[in-house]
Design a protein around this motif. Structure first.
Motif, PDB file in Angstrom:
ATOM      1  N   LEU A  42      17.178 -19.911  -6.045  1.00 35.17           N
ATOM      2  CA  LEU A  42      17.140 -19.442  -4.662  1.00 35.17           C
ATOM      3  C   LEU A  42      16.852 -20.595  -3.710  1.00 35.17           C
ATOM      4  O   LEU A  42      16.031 -21.462  -4.003  1.00 35.17           O
ATOM      5  CB  LEU A  42      16.044 -18.387  -4.473  1.00 35.17           C
ATOM      6  N   ASN A  43      17.496 -20.548  -2.572  1.00 38.03           N
ATOM      7  CA  ASN A  43      17.215 -21.457  -1.478  1.00 38.03           C
ATOM      8  C   ASN A  43      16.055 -20.846  -0.700  1.00 38.03           C
ATOM      9  O   ASN A  43      15.965 -19.628  -0.565  1.00 38.03           O
ATOM     10  CB  ASN A  43      18.469 -21.561  -0.601  1.00 38.03           C
ATOM     11  N   SER A  44      15.176 -21.666  -0.164  1.00 37.08           N
ATOM     12  CA  SER A  44      14.005 -21.139   0.548  1.00 37.08           C
ATOM     13  C   SER A  44      14.392 -20.235   1.714  1.00 37.08           C
ATOM     14  O   SER A  44      13.628 -19.347   2.089  1.00 37.08           O
ATOM     15  CB  SER A  44      13.107 -22.273   1.034  1.00 37.08           C
ATOM     16  N   ARG A  45      15.564 -20.407   2.280  1.00 48.46           N
ATOM     17  CA  ARG A  45      16.012 -19.524   3.377  1.00 48.46           C
ATOM     18  C   ARG A  45      16.315 -18.117   2.873  1.00 48.46           C
ATOM     19  O   ARG A  45      16.437 -17.190   3.672  1.00 48.46           O
ATOM     20  CB  ARG A  45      17.244 -20.113   4.055  1.00 48.46           C
ATOM     21  N   GLN A  46      16.432 -17.938   1.566  1.00 48.18           N
ATOM     22  CA  GLN A  46      16.732 -16.626   0.990  1.00 48.18           C
ATOM     23  C   GLN A  46      15.485 -15.808   0.675  1.00 48.18           C
ATOM     24  O   GLN A  46      15.591 -14.621   0.373  1.00 48.18           O
ATOM     25  CB  GLN A  46      17.543 -16.797  -0.302  1.00 48.18           C
ATOM     26  N   TYR A  47      14.311 -16.408   0.726  1.00 50.01           N
ATOM     27  CA  TYR A  47      13.098 -15.726   0.274  1.00 50.01           C
ATOM     28  C   TYR A  47      12.822 -14.427   1.024  1.00 50.01           C
ATOM     29  O   TYR A  47      12.484 -13.419   0.410  1.00 50.01           O
ATOM     30  CB  TYR A  47      11.880 -16.640   0.376  1.00 50.01           C
ATOM     31  N   ASP A  48      12.961 -14.426   2.358  1.00 50.12           N
ATOM     32  CA  ASP A  48      12.672 -13.209   3.132  1.00 50.12           C
ATOM     33  C   ASP A  48      13.593 -12.062   2.762  1.00 50.12           C
ATOM     34  O   ASP A  48      13.168 -10.916   2.691  1.00 50.12           O
ATOM     35  CB  ASP A  48      12.782 -13.472   4.636  1.00 50.12           C
ATOM     36  N   GLY A  49      14.850 -12.342   2.533  1.00 48.82           N
ATOM     37  CA  GLY A  49      15.831 -11.292   2.275  1.00 48.82           C
ATOM     38  C   GLY A  49      16.044 -10.954   0.814  1.00 48.82           C
ATOM     39  O   GLY A  49      16.897 -10.134   0.487  1.00 48.82           O
ATOM     40  N   THR A  50      15.271 -11.566  -0.085  1.00 51.42           N
ATOM     41  CA  THR A  50      15.448 -11.321  -1.516  1.00 51.42           C
ATOM     42  C   THR A  50      14.426 -10.302  -1.998  1.00 51.42           C
ATOM     43  O   THR A  50      13.228 -10.606  -2.114  1.00 51.42           O
ATOM     44  CB  THR A  50      15.324 -12.631  -2.318  1.00 51.42           C
ATOM     45  N   ALA A  51      14.911  -9.087  -2.247  1.00 57.48           N
ATOM     46  CA  ALA A  51      14.037  -8.011  -2.724  1.00 57.48           C
ATOM     47  C   ALA A  51      13.739  -8.200  -4.207  1.00 57.48           C
ATOM     48  O   ALA A  51      14.585  -8.667  -4.971  1.00 57.48           O
ATOM     49  CB  ALA A  51      14.706  -6.665  -2.495  1.00 57.48           C
ATOM     50  N   LEU A  52      12.525  -7.854  -4.587  1.00 58.91           N
ATOM     51  CA  LEU A  52      12.130  -7.896  -5.987  1.00 58.91           C
ATOM     52  C   LEU A  52      12.207  -6.490  -6.564  1.00 58.91           C
ATOM     53  O   LEU A  52      11.935  -5.509  -5.867  1.00 58.91           O
ATOM     54  CB  LEU A  52      10.702  -8.425  -6.113  1.00 58.91           C
ATOM     55  N   THR A  53      12.575  -6.403  -7.841  1.00 53.99           N
ATOM     56  CA  THR A  53      12.631  -5.111  -8.519  1.00 53.99           C
ATOM     57  C   THR A  53      11.898  -5.208  -9.852  1.00 53.99           C
ATOM     58  O   THR A  53      11.744  -6.296 -10.416  1.00 53.99           O
ATOM     59  CB  THR A  53      14.083  -4.652  -8.754  1.00 53.99           C
ATOM     60  N   GLU A  54      11.456  -4.084 -10.328  1.00 52.45           N
ATOM     61  CA  GLU A  54      10.730  -3.982 -11.586  1.00 52.45           C
ATOM     62  C   GLU A  54      11.456  -4.756 -12.691  1.00 52.45           C
ATOM     63  O   GLU A  54      12.654  -4.591 -12.891  1.00 52.45           O
ATOM     64  CB  GLU A  54      10.608  -2.505 -11.978  1.00 52.45           C
ATOM     65  N   GLY A  55      10.712  -5.620 -13.380  1.00 57.19           N
ATOM     66  CA  GLY A  55      11.255  -6.339 -14.520  1.00 57.19           C
ATOM     67  C   GLY A  55      11.988  -7.634 -14.195  1.00 57.19           C
ATOM     68  O   GLY A  55      12.494  -8.288 -15.109  1.00 57.19           O
ATOM     69  N   ASP A  56      12.070  -8.016 -12.917  1.00 59.09           N
ATOM     70  CA  ASP A  56      12.724  -9.278 -12.569  1.00 59.09           C
ATOM     71  C   ASP A  56      12.078 -10.429 -13.343  1.00 59.09           C
ATOM     72  O   ASP A  56      10.865 -10.444 -13.559  1.00 59.09           O
ATOM     73  CB  ASP A  56      12.602  -9.582 -11.071  1.00 59.09           C
ATOM     74  N   CYS A  57      12.916 -11.388 -13.739  1.00 57.22           N
ATOM     75  CA  CYS A  57      12.441 -12.601 -14.415  1.00 57.22           C
ATOM     76  C   CYS A  57      12.503 -13.751 -13.426  1.00 57.22           C
ATOM     77  O   CYS A  57      13.570 -14.075 -12.907  1.00 57.22           O
ATOM     78  CB  CYS A  57      13.306 -12.911 -15.630  1.00 57.22           C
ATOM     79  N   ILE A  58      11.351 -14.349 -13.178  1.00 60.78           N
ATOM     80  CA  ILE A  58      11.232 -15.413 -12.184  1.00 60.78           C
ATOM     81  C   ILE A  58      10.676 -16.651 -12.871  1.00 60.78           C
ATOM     82  O   ILE A  58       9.713 -16.566 -13.631  1.00 60.78           O
ATOM     83  CB  ILE A  58      10.290 -14.981 -11.040  1.00 60.78           C
ATOM     84  N   GLU A  59      11.307 -17.769 -12.603  1.00 68.20           N
ATOM     85  CA  GLU A  59      10.790 -19.061 -13.045  1.00 68.20           C
ATOM     86  C   GLU A  59      10.443 -19.836 -11.785  1.00 68.20           C
ATOM     87  O   GLU A  59      11.250 -19.925 -10.864  1.00 68.20           O
ATOM     88  CB  GLU A  59      11.829 -19.828 -13.873  1.00 68.20           C
ATOM     89  N   MET A  60       9.226 -20.361 -11.736  1.00 66.60           N
ATOM     90  CA  MET A  60       8.796 -21.162 -10.590  1.00 66.60           C
ATOM     91  C   MET A  60       8.279 -22.494 -11.091  1.00 66.60           C
ATOM     92  O   MET A  60       7.459 -22.543 -12.008  1.00 66.60           O
ATOM     93  CB  MET A  60       7.691 -20.449  -9.809  1.00 66.60           C
ATOM     94  N   VAL A  61       8.815 -23.552 -10.492  1.00 67.14           N
ATOM     95  CA  VAL A  61       8.371 -24.900 -10.825  1.00 67.14           C
ATOM     96  C   VAL A  61       7.753 -25.488  -9.568  1.00 67.14           C
ATOM     97  O   VAL A  61       8.403 -25.530  -8.515  1.00 67.14           O
ATOM     98  CB  VAL A  61       9.559 -25.768 -11.305  1.00 67.14           C
ATOM     99  N   GLN A  62       6.513 -25.913  -9.688  1.00 66.61           N
ATOM    100  CA  GLN A  62       5.831 -26.496  -8.527  1.00 66.61           C
ATOM    101  C   GLN A  62       6.209 -27.959  -8.399  1.00 66.61           C
ATOM    102  O   GLN A  62       6.179 -28.727  -9.359  1.00 66.61           O
ATOM    103  CB  GLN A  62       4.317 -26.365  -8.656  1.00 66.61           C
ATOM    104  N   VAL A  63       6.583 -28.342  -7.182  1.00 62.26           N
ATOM    105  CA  VAL A  63       6.949 -29.715  -6.881  1.00 62.26           C
ATOM    106  C   VAL A  63       5.691 -30.463  -6.473  1.00 62.26           C
ATOM    107  O   VAL A  63       4.936 -29.987  -5.611  1.00 62.26           O
ATOM    108  CB  VAL A  63       7.987 -29.764  -5.736  1.00 62.26           C
ATOM    109  N   VAL A  64       5.434 -31.588  -7.101  1.00 74.53           N
ATOM    110  CA  VAL A  64       4.282 -32.418  -6.729  1.00 74.53           C
ATOM    111  C   VAL A  64       4.763 -33.806  -6.369  1.00 74.53           C
ATOM    112  O   VAL A  64       5.709 -34.321  -6.946  1.00 74.53           O
ATOM    113  CB  VAL A  64       3.242 -32.496  -7.881  1.00 74.53           C
ATOM    114  N   GLY A  65       4.116 -34.362  -5.367  1.00 79.19           N
ATOM    115  CA  GLY A  65       4.480 -35.707  -4.927  1.00 79.19           C
ATOM    116  C   GLY A  65       3.709 -36.752  -5.701  1.00 79.19           C
ATOM    117  O   GLY A  65       2.709 -36.475  -6.341  1.00 79.19           O
ATOM    118  N   GLY A  66       4.207 -37.916  -5.665  1.00 86.12           N
ATOM    119  CA  GLY A  66       3.527 -39.003  -6.355  1.00 86.12           C
ATOM    120  C   GLY A  66       4.239 -40.305  -6.059  1.00 86.12           C
ATOM    121  O   GLY A  66       5.259 -40.336  -5.390  1.00 86.12           O
ATOM    122  N   GLY A  67       3.748 -41.317  -6.621  1.00 90.75           N
ATOM    123  CA  GLY A  67       4.397 -42.578  -6.351  1.00 90.75           C
ATOM    124  C   GLY A  67       4.167 -43.584  -7.432  1.00 90.75           C
ATOM    125  O   GLY A  67       3.611 -43.426  -8.437  1.00 90.75           O
TER     126      GLY A  67
END
Length: 67
Positions: A42-67
């Motif tokens: 998903l693009n972040s612009r889609q978050y508001d309009g993306t409905a969740l339903t029972e049993g959805d499978c979501i993968e979330m990866v947190q972005v961390v900065g570094g150098g």
């Protein structure tokens, strides 16, 4: 509603009906994440309009900065 997030069951509050609602929960608030919902990235612009339903499978990866 019960979702699978990163392979773990997660029960959402009653008022959590969209991806934006989910990402507003304390666990993810202020986190910069890449989100995949049922195999589609998903693009972040889609978050508001993306409905969740029972049993959805979501993968979330947190972005961390570094150098």
């Amino acid at each position: 509603m019960m979702l699978m997030i990163n392979g773990q069951p997660f029960h959402t509050p009653e008022d959590c009906s969209s991806m934006a609602d989910l990402l507003a929960l304390p666990q993810w608030r202020r986190a910069m994440v890449i989100v995949e919902l049922n195999g589609a990235v998903l693009n972040s612009r889609q978050y508001d309009g993306t409905a969740l339903t029972e049993g959805d499978c979501i993968e979330m990866v947190q972005v961390v900065g570094g150098g």
